[in-house]
Design an enzyme around this catalytic site. Structure first.
Site, PDB file in Angstrom:
ATOM      1  N   HIS A 149      25.407  92.199  44.469  1.00 13.98           N
ATOM      2  CA  HIS A 149      26.442  91.255  44.025  1.00 13.98           C
ATOM      3  C   HIS A 149      27.356  91.886  42.970  1.00 13.98           C
ATOM      4  O   HIS A 149      26.965  92.862  42.310  1.00 13.98           O
ATOM      5  CB  HIS A 149      25.780  90.022  43.364  1.00 13.98           C
ATOM      6  N   CYS A 204      20.737  85.556  37.689  1.00  8.85           N
ATOM      7  CA  CYS A 204      20.425  84.907  38.972  1.00  8.85           C
ATOM      8  C   CYS A 204      19.515  83.696  38.834  1.00  8.85           C
ATOM      9  O   CYS A 204      19.500  82.830  39.702  1.00  8.85           O
ATOM     10  CB  CYS A 204      19.728  85.912  39.898  1.00  8.85           C
TER      11      CYS A 204
HETATM   12  N1  GLY Z   1      16.637  88.606  47.104  1.00  5.33           N
HETATM   13  C1  GLY Z   1      17.826  88.075  46.598  1.00  5.33           C
HETATM   14  C2  GLY Z   1      18.861  87.977  47.650  1.00  5.33           C
HETATM   15  O1  GLY Z   1      18.895  88.850  48.499  1.00  5.33           O
HETATM   16  O2  GLY Z   1      19.625  87.069  47.706  1.00  5.33           O
END
Ligand code: GLY
Length: 278
Positions: free
Chosen positions: A180, A271
């Site tokens: 991300h 996150c």
């Molecule tokens: N394991 C976090 C994701 O891939 O969204």
């Protein structure tokens, strides 16, 4: 276990912070976390108990920072549900329910939406758009959005339509080599970023102060900035030293937490929560 390395007792809240109620929405670690999505990391065993202890410590760090915790029910059939940030983009004016790029994660939204609707008017990203909250970095009225394997141009465009009337500018940033945008860069101050230049196009951030992660710690760019405090993984001591030096000048604190078990699931400290004020 919570490790507080460079934090003083008490959040030392500034008056402007104390005037609002601050909420962190979190979701417990799923028992199936070992089956999480992985994009750039090799799969390795994840100890559920250790992951849960680390998540408990993270929760406590939020409480110690002045946040009321609102907990979404655990979802054992959804391995990545602990990474609640990806399900929504929460601004003061509106919350946008995302449409995660990983199909396996789309079922995570309903329970988060049921909670968020108490706090914000909601909008929704719809097909064919995809958008993960981990790709969305807000700095004041500027919103940077990672163009990644999880977020497509249609997702960026739909987000823009929902926020532009509230005075936000949306700018796409190409991300490569990590999951991300916020794997590659996060805010640690009003105009200060912590980032790994190897994983993104830095041009959109040229006007901002940039703290580069230590070259031995490429995964060290994900920090959770909470105004007075930055919650930061204990796994990156070299970058932590750089960050602490910067924060001390601003009389802000670095609060280090063990998060390496959750990191095996390709998740960082941003996150694991949705942060909002009411
Ligand atoms: N394991 C976090 C994701 O891939 O969204």
């Amino acid at each position: 276990m919570l490790i507080v390395v460079a934090s003083q007792a008490g959040p030392g809240l500034r008056p402007a912070f104390a005037m609002r109620r601050h909420i962190a929405i979190i979701r417990p670690v799923s028992r199936s976390i070992v089956d999480c999505e992985l994009t750039h990391l090799a799969r390795e065993p994840i100890d559920y108990k250790i992951a849960t202890l680390q998540h408990d410590a993270y929760r406590q760090a939020l409480v110690d920072s002045g946040y009321k915790i609102v907990t979404v029910p655990r979802a054992d059939k959804m391995p990545d549900a602990v990474f609640v940030e990806d399900t929504a983009v929460v601004l003061d004016e509106v919350a946008i329910m995302t449409r995660p790029g990983a199909v396996s994660r789309r079922g995570e939204l309903d329970a988060v939406e049921a909670i968020l609707q108490d706090y914000r008017r909601l909008e929704r990203i719809v097909a064919p758009a995809t958008l993960d909250g981990g790709d969305v970095l807000r700095l004041g009225r500027r919103i940077f959005v990672g163009r990644s394997s999880r977020t497509n141009d249609a997702g960026i465009e739909q987000l823009r339509t929902f926020v532009q009337d509230h005075g936000y500018d949306v700018e796409a940033v190409d991300v490569h080599g990590c999951l991300h945008l916020k794997s590659a860069v996060t805010a640690v101050g009003d105009a200060t970023l912590l980032g790994n230049s190897a994983w993104l196009d830095r041009a959109p951030f040229d006007h901002l102060t940039w703290i580069e992660v230590d070259s031995a710690e490429p995964h060290a760019a994900n920090a959770l900035w909470l105004g007075e405090r930055v919650i930061y993984p204990s796994a990156f001591p070299r970058t932590a030293a750089l960050l602490r030096a910067h924060l001390e000048v601003q009389k802000r604190e670095l609060c280090r937490v063990d998060a390496d078990e959750l990191a095996k699931a390709e998740g960082g400290v941003t996150c694991c929560s949705l942060i909002l004020s009411v």
